[in-house]
Design a protein around this motif. Sequence first.
Motif, PDB file in Angstrom:
ATOM      1  N   ASP A  14       0.874  -1.153  -0.102  1.00  0.00           N
ATOM      2  CA  ASP A  14      -0.007   0.020   0.063  1.00  0.00           C
ATOM      3  C   ASP A  14       0.833   1.287   0.222  1.00  0.00           C
ATOM      4  O   ASP A  14       1.527   1.507   0.903  1.00  0.00           O
ATOM      5  N   GLY A  15       0.792   1.800  -1.121  1.00  0.00           N
ATOM      6  CA  GLY A  15       1.944   2.843  -1.311  1.00  0.00           C
ATOM      7  C   GLY A  15       1.674   4.384  -0.585  1.00  0.00           C
ATOM      8  O   GLY A  15       2.232   5.345  -0.472  1.00  0.00           O
ATOM      9  N   VAL A  16       0.199   4.347   0.167  1.00  0.00           N
ATOM     10  CA  VAL A  16       0.017   5.531   0.872  1.00  0.00           C
ATOM     11  C   VAL A  16      -0.158   5.279   2.243  1.00  0.00           C
ATOM     12  O   VAL A  16      -0.393   6.300   2.939  1.00  0.00           O
ATOM     13  N   CYS A  17       0.324   4.067   2.716  1.00  0.00           N
ATOM     14  CA  CYS A  17       0.079   3.625   4.191  1.00  0.00           C
ATOM     15  C   CYS A  17       1.511   3.915   4.870  1.00  0.00           C
ATOM     16  O   CYS A  17       2.445   3.414   4.358  1.00  0.00           O
ATOM     17  N   ASN A  18       1.775   4.705   5.897  1.00  0.00           N
ATOM     18  CA  ASN A  18       3.001   5.077   6.412  1.00  0.00           C
ATOM     19  C   ASN A  18       3.575   3.849   7.061  1.00  0.00           C
ATOM     20  O   ASN A  18       4.826   3.559   6.821  1.00  0.00           O
ATOM     21  N   LEU A  19       2.805   3.191   7.981  1.00  0.00           N
ATOM     22  CA  LEU A  19       3.253   1.680   8.195  1.00  0.00           C
ATOM     23  C   LEU A  19       3.893   0.824   7.109  1.00  0.00           C
ATOM     24  O   LEU A  19       4.935   0.319   7.388  1.00  0.00           O
ATOM     25  N   CYS A  20       3.262   0.812   5.927  1.00  0.00           N
ATOM     26  CA  CYS A  20       3.763  -0.008   4.873  1.00  0.00           C
ATOM     27  C   CYS A  20       5.112   0.426   4.393  1.00  0.00           C
ATOM     28  O   CYS A  20       5.946  -0.259   4.110  1.00  0.00           O
ATOM     29  N   ASN A  21       5.060   1.817   4.087  1.00  0.00           N
ATOM     30  CA  ASN A  21       6.265   2.626   3.636  1.00  0.00           C
ATOM     31  C   ASN A  21       7.280   2.433   4.390  1.00  0.00           C
ATOM     32  O   ASN A  21       8.541   2.141   4.083  1.00  0.00           O
ATOM     33  N   ASN A  22       7.359   2.390   5.892  1.00  0.00           N
ATOM     34  CA  ASN A  22       8.354   2.031   7.011  1.00  0.00           C
ATOM     35  C   ASN A  22       8.726   0.575   6.629  1.00  0.00           C
ATOM     36  O   ASN A  22       9.901   0.290   6.968  1.00  0.00           O
TER      37      ASN A  22
END
Length: 138
Positions: A14-22
């Motif tokens: 999920d490119g907009v999720c902060n957890l996913c990006n971290n």
Amino acid sequence: MMNLPENKKIILFDGVCNLCNNAVNYIITHDKKDVFRFVAIQSNLGKEIIAYIGIDTSKIDSIILYLPQKAYYYKSQAALKIAADLSSFLPVIGVFQFIPTVISNWIYDYIAKNRYHWFGKKESCMIPTPALKSKFLL
């Protein structure tokens, strides 16, 4: 068919999720064997891969690990398969592999359902730095 790199495991996130990006940044840092490539689920390529493997993203709100022409995994199974390729996670894998998938997926779903509330959301997908651009597929 998509032009995907050979011998790489593709992580759809999920490119907009902060957890996913971290999580993606953590994986990149610990991917010492250069195993993974990344695709935002919201991107055209992400949508193409999801359509090809036949996942209904309205029913599965998850990270997806795609091994081109071989298999795909989602939810806790994807997380465990990814962790198995990261040496920093080896002790954790030993514990979680004995938890039944039904239970580990329930935990995964609970976190996924609350991720925007707990960790926030970006307005648009993460743009990789020039140094990390080779890790992302567009």
